[in-house]
Design a protein around this motif. Structure first.
Motif, short mmCIF file in Angstrom:
data_model
loop_
_atom_site.label_atom_id
_atom_site.label_comp_id
_atom_site.label_asym_id
_atom_site.label_seq_id
_atom_site.Cartn_x
_atom_site.Cartn_y
_atom_site.Cartn_z
N LEU A 1 69.24 36.51 39.83
CA LEU A 1 69.52 35.20 40.41
C LEU A 1 69.38 34.12 39.34
O LEU A 1 68.58 34.25 38.41
CB LEU A 1 68.56 34.88 41.55
CG LEU A 1 68.48 35.88 42.71
CD1 LEU A 1 67.54 35.36 43.78
CD2 LEU A 1 69.86 36.17 43.27
N SER A 2 70.13 33.06 39.51
CA SER A 2 70.02 31.90 38.63
C SER A 2 69.82 30.65 39.47
O SER A 2 70.24 30.58 40.62
CB SER A 2 71.29 31.74 37.79
OG SER A 2 71.49 32.85 36.96
N CYS A 3 69.19 29.67 38.87
CA CYS A 3 69.02 28.38 39.51
C CYS A 3 69.37 27.32 38.48
O CYS A 3 68.70 27.20 37.44
CB CYS A 3 67.58 28.19 39.99
SG CYS A 3 67.23 26.57 40.71
N ALA A 4 70.42 26.57 38.75
CA ALA A 4 70.87 25.53 37.83
C ALA A 4 70.36 24.18 38.31
O ALA A 4 70.49 23.84 39.50
CB ALA A 4 72.39 25.52 37.76
N PHE B 1 59.91 42.12 39.89
CA PHE B 1 60.67 40.88 39.65
C PHE B 1 60.15 40.19 38.40
O PHE B 1 58.95 40.26 38.09
CB PHE B 1 60.52 39.92 40.83
CG PHE B 1 61.22 40.34 42.10
CD1 PHE B 1 61.74 41.61 42.26
CD2 PHE B 1 61.35 39.45 43.15
CE1 PHE B 1 62.38 42.00 43.43
CE2 PHE B 1 61.98 39.80 44.33
CZ PHE B 1 62.49 41.08 44.47
N THR B 2 61.06 39.50 37.71
CA THR B 2 60.68 38.73 36.53
C THR B 2 61.29 37.34 36.61
O THR B 2 62.52 37.21 36.73
CB THR B 2 61.15 39.42 35.25
OG1 THR B 2 60.58 40.73 35.16
CG2 THR B 2 60.72 38.62 34.02
N PHE C 1 56.47 32.70 49.43
CA PHE C 1 56.46 32.52 47.99
C PHE C 1 56.85 33.82 47.29
O PHE C 1 56.42 34.90 47.71
CB PHE C 1 55.06 32.08 47.55
CG PHE C 1 54.82 32.13 46.08
CD1 PHE C 1 54.09 33.17 45.53
CD2 PHE C 1 55.31 31.15 45.24
CE1 PHE C 1 53.85 33.24 44.17
CE2 PHE C 1 55.07 31.21 43.87
CZ PHE C 1 54.34 32.25 43.33
N VAL C 2 57.62 33.70 46.22
CA VAL C 2 58.03 34.86 45.44
C VAL C 2 57.44 34.78 44.03
O VAL C 2 56.78 35.70 43.58
CB VAL C 2 59.56 34.97 45.37
CG1 VAL C 2 59.98 36.11 44.43
CG2 VAL C 2 60.15 35.17 46.76
N LEU D 1 65.70 34.76 38.10
CA LEU D 1 64.85 35.75 38.75
C LEU D 1 65.56 37.09 38.63
O LEU D 1 66.58 37.32 39.28
CB LEU D 1 64.60 35.40 40.22
CG LEU D 1 63.61 36.33 40.93
CD1 LEU D 1 62.20 36.11 40.37
CD2 LEU D 1 63.62 36.09 42.44
N GLN D 2 65.02 37.95 37.80
CA GLN D 2 65.55 39.30 37.67
C GLN D 2 64.81 40.20 38.65
O GLN D 2 63.59 40.29 38.60
CB GLN D 2 65.38 39.81 36.24
CG GLN D 2 65.87 41.22 36.03
CD GLN D 2 67.36 41.38 36.28
OE1 GLN D 2 68.14 40.49 35.95
NE2 GLN D 2 67.75 42.49 36.89
#
Length: 123
Positions: free
Chosen positions: A19-22, A67-68, A46-47, A80-81
């Motif tokens: 996942l990406s967050c821009a 997760f990373t 929460f993650v 988020l990998q």
């Protein structure tokens, strides 16, 4: 600041997804960033969290080791990998930004939220 999460999709159990967050419209490098998720009928949970300079990272017990979370302040992006995905990881994933200090696990402390991206893990 405006946040846009992307990268969700359908994946089989045991698979991976990134996942990406821009971020735009703010000074990304000053914010604590977090990932949260919400499954149907459940409360938002929460993650993971990463501090502004990426010195400190916290994971929920349910995702630690799989997760990373990371960030690139030069590109105004957070990631988020997700590896070894399980059906119980199925949820809408949201990215959020907070002006520190913040209780990282408490979503109410975050000032800005993205629209969310759906992750579906099939068994």
């Amino acid at each position: 600041v405006q946040l846009q999460a992307s990268g969700g999709g359908l994946v089989q159990a045991g698979g991976s997804l990134g996942l990406s967050c821009a971020a735009s419209g703010g000074t990304f490098s000053r914010y604590v960033m977090g990932w949260f998720r919400q499954s149907p009928g459940k409360e938002r949970e929460f993650v993971a969290m990463i501090t502004a300079s990426a010195v400190s990272i916290i994971y929920a017990d349910s995702v630690r080791g799989r997760f990373t979370i990371s960030r690139d302040n030069a590109k105004n992006l957070m990631y988020l990998q997700m590896n070894s995905l399980k059906p119980e990881d199925t949820a809408v994933y949201y990215c959020a930004a907070a002006v520190p200090p913040v209780d990282p696990r408490n979503g109410r402390g975050y000032n800005y939220w993205g629209q969310g991206t759906l992750v579906t893990v099939s068994s």
